[in-house]
Design an enzyme around this catalytic site. Structure first.
Site, mmCIF file in Angstrom:
data_model
loop_
_atom_site.group_PDB
_atom_site.id
_atom_site.type_symbol
_atom_site.label_atom_id
_atom_site.label_comp_id
_atom_site.label_asym_id
_atom_site.label_seq_id
_atom_site.Cartn_x
_atom_site.Cartn_y
_atom_site.Cartn_z
ATOM 1 N N LYS A 126 0.857 -1.189 0.000
ATOM 2 C CA LYS A 126 0.000 0.000 0.000
ATOM 3 C C LYS A 126 0.887 1.232 0.000
ATOM 4 C CE LYS A 126 -4.381 0.812 -0.094
ATOM 5 N NZ LYS A 126 -5.492 -0.064 -0.511
ATOM 6 N N ASP A 166 -6.862 4.044 -4.856
ATOM 7 C CA ASP A 166 -7.586 3.881 -3.588
ATOM 8 C C ASP A 166 -8.276 5.238 -3.389
ATOM 9 O OD1 ASP A 166 -7.730 1.885 -1.137
ATOM 10 O OD2 ASP A 166 -7.517 3.848 -0.225
HETATM 11 O O1 2IT Z 1 -7.918 -1.699 -1.207
HETATM 12 C C1 2IT Z 1 -7.770 -2.207 -2.349
HETATM 13 O O2 2IT Z 1 -7.835 -3.422 -2.509
HETATM 14 C C2 2IT Z 1 -7.501 -1.312 -3.456
HETATM 15 N N1 2IT Z 1 -7.480 -0.105 -3.253
HETATM 16 C C3 2IT Z 1 -7.246 -1.861 -4.830
HETATM 17 C C4 2IT Z 1 -5.829 -2.305 -4.966
HETATM 18 C C5 2IT Z 1 -5.442 -2.775 -6.342
HETATM 19 O O3 2IT Z 1 -4.241 -3.091 -6.482
HETATM 20 O O4 2IT Z 1 -6.269 -2.869 -7.259
#
Ligand code: 2IT
Length: 449
Positions: A126, A166
């Site tokens: 993240k 996100d």
């Molecule tokens: O919280 C999540 O799973 C996302 N924001 C998507 C992450 C992604 O790599 O598609």
């Protein structure tokens, strides 16, 4: 509780006392895996759990940008490459003023188990920034994204780490981020990001995937209870990309989303956010960067409740789809008083731990956890990566069928994992156990590091 497990939780509580969100998620996941740790004494021999709460790598970087008036701003950028045991690091970027290490840390930890649950080869990561996009012009957003990517590009790649969107990061931001990556690296590596536009390697259904997946998962829960979704009313919080996908799929299959919320309050639309005009208006609200749901009430003449959350509304199903800790004890009590049977988390960690445990303890309330319910988003991101590495574009039907299959599998494997440890139909514990086990096995097989 298993003494080794307890010691790891205690250690995290002490070490991260300034990061309550991270402590919260570790406690939530690790409480669920108690019976698994008890059955696997080999975990302690290789100190597996302390290794699992320590990110493989986490770093910050400086992001400097110039606003439309020529003023210079300095923000902090973050990337947490939490766990790469089952695949390249994968997870979104959040641009929001609330971002600090505790948020990135918690989201990276959650992402590890969520990505494992998809059944696809993606590790957990993240990132983001404390940048606030609200009220910023398109040109400012572009300059911020370019500066962010200039600092991050050397640490990511299609086989290394694949960021996505996100909160505060959607298709527009991904476009600017990818443009800058390509400009600096001088290669066509579009598998480095997901959530791209269709003109440069995005996947059909990715924009809808989190919301559609949540509804597909909900349908499996209803099937388990001998019910169907047709005619059901749903209270949703948020009005972003995820809420949009939920409204779109719910409208297609005959369920009604009657609330949406923003930082300013919530709206109640008794007819449902069901017409194309209403659903498309959510996209306009997000693009405006005003971050205000009252606009919907004004446009469609429905009631707006300033400063309130939608959890006092009587509905069949509750789906928090805004941000973390949206539902606390007081809100959870209202939900129970209203006789809601289905509490389906969608946003990452939308429920405080005490409220979650309270809801789980209610007879007649079924709780589904976000790391399972919202996994269709990152799951379709993994399908986007597959299409990019194959230089292929799948049809909408193909992607949707894979998403559907994935969500059913996540539901079924969570239910099976809970049943295996004698926990009954416990989707929260089941998701944690199923997600944990694959990562644990991969770490065990790859040796100690
Ligand atoms: O919280 C999540 O799973 C996302 N924001 C998507 C992450 C992604 O790599 O598609």
């Amino acid at each position: 509780m298993n003494t080794y497990l307890q010691s790891v939780i205690d250690h995290v509580k002490e070490k991260y006392k300034n990061e309550p969100e991270f402590v919260q998620t570790v406690e939530e996941v690790f409480t669920s895996i108690d019976p698994v740790v008890e059955a696997h004494p080999e975990y302690e021999k290789v100190d597996l759990l302390n290794r699992m709460v320590e990110p493989e790598r986490m770093f910050t970087f400086r992001v400097v940008w110039i606003d439309d008036n020529g003023k210079v701003h300095t923000n902090t950028g973050y990337r947490c490459q939490f766990n790469g045991a089952i695949g390249p690091y994968k997870g979104g970027l959040r641009f929001h003023p609330s971002v600090y290490p505790g948020i990135i840390h918690f989201l990276g930890f959650e992402q590890t188990f969520k990505n494992s649950l998809t059944g696809l080869p993606i590790g957990g990561a993240k990132g983001g920034s404390d940048f606030n996009p609200a009220g910023r012009s398109d040109a400012e957003i572009m300059r911020f994204c370019q500066s962010f990517m200039t600092a991050l590009y050397r640490y990511i790649g299609p086989d290394v780490d694949v960021p996505a969107g996100d909160i505060g990061v959607g298709g527009r931001e991904i476009g600017y981020l990818y443009g800058q990556y390509r400009r600096i690296k001088g290669v066509w590596e579009n598998g480095v990001l997901t959530g791209k536009g269709m003109s440069y390697g995005g996947s059909l259904v990715r924009p809808e995937a989190t919301g559609y997946g949540a509804i597909y998962y909900l349908e499996e829960v209803l099937k388990h209870e001998g019910e169907t979704i047709q005619g059901k009313t749903i209270a949703v919080s948020g009005f972003g990309n995820v809420a949009w996908g939920i409204c779109k799929k719910a409208a297609q299959i005959g369920a009604k989303v009657v609330t949406l919320s923003g930082p300013d309050g919530y709206i109640y639309d008794k007819d449902g956010v069901s017409t194309e005009e209403k659903i498309n208006y959510l996209l306009e609200m997000r693009a405006s960067n005003r971050n205000r749901v009252e606009d919907y009430a004004k446009k469609f003449g429905v009631p707006f409740f300033k400063g309130e959350k939608p959890w006092g509304v009587k509905v069949d199903i509750v789906m928090p789809a805004a941000t973390q800790n949206d539902v606390d004890m007081a809100q959870a009590k209202k939900i129970v008083e209203n006789g809601v049977k289905y509490y389906i988390e969608v946003a990452n960690m939308p429920t405080t731990n005490d409220a979650l445990n309270f809801l789980r303890a209610q007879k007649g309330v079924i709780v589904a956890p976000s790391k399972a319910v919202n996994a269709g988003g990152v799951g379709v991101s993994a399908l986007e990566m597959a299409q990019n590495s194959d230089r292929m574009i799948w049809t909408e039907e193909q992607v949707d069928a894979e998403l559907h299959r994935m969500m059913k599998n996540i539901h079924d494997s969570s239910a099976a994992a809970a049943a295996e440890y004698g926990l009954g139909y416990d989707l929260v514990a089941g998701a944690n156990i199923a997600g944990f086990k694959k990562v644990a096995t991969a770490m065990l097989e790859q040796g100690i590091f």
